[in-house]
Write an enzyme that holds these catalytic residues in place. Sequence first.
Site, PDB file in Angstrom:
ATOM      1  N   GLU A 170     -17.373  28.805  34.528  1.00 46.60           N
ATOM      2  CA  GLU A 170     -17.308  28.092  35.808  1.00 46.60           C
ATOM      3  C   GLU A 170     -18.513  28.447  36.678  1.00 46.60           C
ATOM      4  O   GLU A 170     -19.060  27.594  37.378  1.00 46.60           O
ATOM      5  CB  GLU A 170     -16.007  28.444  36.532  1.00 46.60           C
ATOM      6  CG  GLU A 170     -15.789  27.632  37.794  1.00 46.60           C
ATOM      7  CD  GLU A 170     -14.423  27.859  38.392  1.00 46.60           C
ATOM      8  OE1 GLU A 170     -14.068  27.105  39.317  1.00 46.60           O
ATOM      9  OE2 GLU A 170     -13.716  28.781  37.944  1.00 46.60           O
ATOM     10  N   ARG A 204      -9.936  40.499  21.708  1.00 42.21           N
ATOM     11  CA  ARG A 204      -8.651  40.525  21.003  1.00 42.21           C
ATOM     12  C   ARG A 204      -8.712  39.776  19.687  1.00 42.21           C
ATOM     13  O   ARG A 204      -7.925  40.041  18.778  1.00 42.21           O
ATOM     14  CB  ARG A 204      -7.536  39.962  21.904  1.00 42.21           C
ATOM     15  CG  ARG A 204      -7.256  40.832  23.122  1.00 42.21           C
ATOM     16  CD  ARG A 204      -5.981  40.454  23.848  1.00 42.21           C
ATOM     17  NE  ARG A 204      -6.030  39.129  24.450  1.00 42.21           N
ATOM     18  CZ  ARG A 204      -5.037  38.596  25.172  1.00 42.21           C
ATOM     19  NH1 ARG A 204      -3.922  39.278  25.356  1.00 42.21           N
ATOM     20  NH2 ARG A 204      -5.151  37.401  25.684  1.00 42.21           N
TER      21      ARG A 204
END
Length: 211
Positions: free
Chosen positions: A138, A101
């Site tokens: 993560e 985006r």
Amino acid sequence: MRRDVVGALPLTEQSLYGSAPTVSSHAGGRYPWAVPEATLSPALVRAEALIRNVPDYPAPGIIFRDITPLLADAEALRVTTEAIIEPFAGQFDVIAGIEARGFILASAAAIAAGVGLIPIRKAGKLPRPAASVDYALEYGTATIEMHDDLPAGSRVLLIDDVLATGGTLAAGRELVERLGSHVIGISVLFEIDGLGGREAVGDLHTVFHSA
């Protein structure tokens, strides 16, 4: 091709997509391009209201911040584009946008500012990447890449849609500077507060906030 690694705080889907927005604009003061906290104009308040919260997407318990209604509104797109670049007017030669985006916002900003655009893409999407930077997620790492199409010493404004934990933007800045250009500022459409993004990136300009 050069490859470097940038550490980051854990990036979860919840931290990436965030929660409902608050109406404010802020940047700290450690850098010369940082801007003071300011009240949003009525036009920006209207633009922010167009950002749609989509619950339970892409997974249960996650609120996705859908900016496509803002992008579809000509006036909202115009005022947010101007707000993204306004603190840096006259200070940059080119804009770099981070996939995906960030491409949309960076393209609009480059046209508004009358400068060129350099895309920063995910690994494997460019035909001749000159450098890459890995950054921590993560679970594992992700990689972004960039061509070396800029003259040495180019002044770059780095744009993305969101600041969450800051890993992508920190990697983008590292990538631009590894290829001999200088990031004069970082600007995002909105920042998700409390996720440590500013600790990873430093001061930047954000138009909207999410709590």
